[in-house]
Scaffold this motif. Structure first.
Motif, mmCIF file in Angstrom:
data_model
loop_
_atom_site.group_PDB
_atom_site.id
_atom_site.type_symbol
_atom_site.label_atom_id
_atom_site.label_comp_id
_atom_site.label_asym_id
_atom_site.label_seq_id
_atom_site.Cartn_x
_atom_site.Cartn_y
_atom_site.Cartn_z
ATOM 1 N N GLU A 1 0.663 -1.182 0.031
ATOM 2 C CA GLU A 1 0.004 -0.217 -0.189
ATOM 3 C C GLU A 1 0.783 0.901 0.202
ATOM 4 O OE1 GLU A 1 -2.949 -0.261 3.084
ATOM 5 O OE2 GLU A 1 -3.774 -2.318 2.228
ATOM 6 N N THR A 2 0.608 1.978 -0.786
ATOM 7 C CA THR A 2 1.599 3.366 -0.557
ATOM 8 C C THR A 2 1.879 3.515 -1.689
ATOM 9 O OG1 THR A 2 3.296 3.296 0.792
ATOM 10 C CG2 THR A 2 0.964 4.480 1.633
ATOM 11 N N GLN A 3 2.163 1.854 -2.283
ATOM 12 C CA GLN A 3 2.942 1.672 -3.763
ATOM 13 C C GLN A 3 3.060 2.250 -5.000
ATOM 14 O OE1 GLN A 3 4.518 -1.936 -4.444
ATOM 15 N NE2 GLN A 3 5.235 -2.027 -6.380
ATOM 16 N N ARG A 4 3.952 3.048 -5.916
ATOM 17 C CA ARG A 4 3.525 3.413 -6.878
ATOM 18 C C ARG A 4 3.242 2.456 -8.371
ATOM 19 N NH1 ARG A 4 1.325 8.537 -8.154
ATOM 20 N NH2 ARG A 4 3.124 9.983 -8.828
ATOM 21 N N VAL A 5 2.437 2.774 -9.221
ATOM 22 C CA VAL A 5 2.498 2.201 -10.215
ATOM 23 C C VAL A 5 2.281 2.423 -11.560
ATOM 24 C CG1 VAL A 5 1.619 -0.302 -8.669
ATOM 25 C CG2 VAL A 5 -0.196 1.495 -9.618
ATOM 26 N N ASN A 6 2.603 2.032 -12.257
ATOM 27 C CA ASN A 6 2.237 2.576 -14.029
ATOM 28 C C ASN A 6 1.396 2.209 -14.416
ATOM 29 O OD1 ASN A 6 5.050 3.743 -14.184
ATOM 30 N ND2 ASN A 6 6.199 0.905 -14.634
ATOM 31 N N LEU A 7 0.595 3.235 -15.022
ATOM 32 C CA LEU A 7 -1.363 2.793 -15.817
ATOM 33 C C LEU A 7 -0.984 3.484 -17.026
ATOM 34 C CD1 LEU A 7 -2.700 4.210 -12.480
ATOM 35 C CD2 LEU A 7 -2.204 1.998 -13.374
ATOM 36 N N GLU A 8 -2.280 2.222 -17.501
ATOM 37 C CA GLU A 8 -2.461 2.454 -19.228
ATOM 38 C C GLU A 8 -3.052 1.770 -19.817
ATOM 39 O OE1 GLU A 8 -0.643 1.496 -24.077
ATOM 40 O OE2 GLU A 8 0.432 1.410 -22.341
#
Length: 236
Positions: free
Chosen positions: A84-91
């Motif tokens: 939780e709070t981790q950043r993730v790449n989105l497309e």
């Protein structure tokens, strides 16, 4: 289908296990937040690539969306390292209006790779990744100057070492500022890997064609083999 061009980074708001009756196993329910720019045209059932994994939107509002992750996906990807709070790449999945700047990405992750090293090269960073020994079979699809998708990012392979099961990419400054890889730890964190589909298709077609030729005693390949054998025997 995706392009491997990350639209934005979101943050993991919540991760929880789904019960057996809901998921059919130890699947996960995940809520992603801080991504309003990709939700303006969202619908239930849409596909969004999260760190390169094609996942289905089950709920959403103006700032967040929810996805379910199956046990198979948990086993095959780096989801087990998510926090939780981790950043993730989105497309978002591609539409007719999208410029195709990356390469054909399915969002079907093949395996994971360890971040082996990161070395500065001017404004770029050269990242090297290592596949586990059990995943060595994927090295045949990883070729210098070919495409690869790493955590949902379309990148060009700059170096391959088949003996060490390693490969490298060079990430320019702009990409460093807009994807999650620079936030990860070398030697500890893993990334999702999707090899280029083209290599798989070519291999499948060649194997199928060779098998058909071998099974047919009148095929050109069978005739060529028989001719070579006859010439070899007659020269003795």
């Amino acid at each position: 289908m995706f392009t491997g061009i990350v639209e934005c980074m979101g943050s993991i708001a919540k991760i929880q296990e789904m019960d057996m009756s809901e998921s059919g196993g130890q699947g996960l329910s995940v809520i992603i937040k801080d991504c309003p720019q990709i939700l303006t045209d969202c619908h239930i059932g849409d596909s969004i690539a999260v760190n390169g994994i094609c996942l289905t939107v089950t709920e959403f509002d103006t700032n967040t969306f929810k996805i379910g992750i199956s046990p198979e996906t948990v086993r095959r990807t780096n989801v087990g390292q998510w926090k939780e709070t981790q950043r993730v790449n989105l497309e978002r999945a591609i539409s007719n209006e999208v410029r195709f700047g990356g390469h054909y990405v399915q969002g079907h992750v093949d395996t994971t790779a360890l971040i082996y090293s990161a070395e500065q090269d001017g404004n770029s960073v050269v990242y090297t990744f290592q596949l586990a020994t059990k995943d060595k079979q994927y090295m045949k699809y990883i070729v210098e100057k070919g495409f690869i998708c790493i955590d949902g990012v379309s990148l060009t392979i700059t170096n391959v070492d088949d003996h060490k099961n390693t490969f490298s990419i060079a990430m320019i400054k702009h990409t460093q500022e807009n994807v999650t890889l620079p936030l990860k730890q070398v030697g500890t964190d893993k990334v999702n890997i999707e090899v280029d589909l083209t290599g798989k298709i070519i291999e499948k077609q060649i194997v199928a064609a060779l098998n058909d030729q071998i099974d047919n005693v009148e095929s050109p390949l069978a005739n060529l083999i028989n001719t070579l054998i006859d010439k070899k025997l007659s020269s003795r």
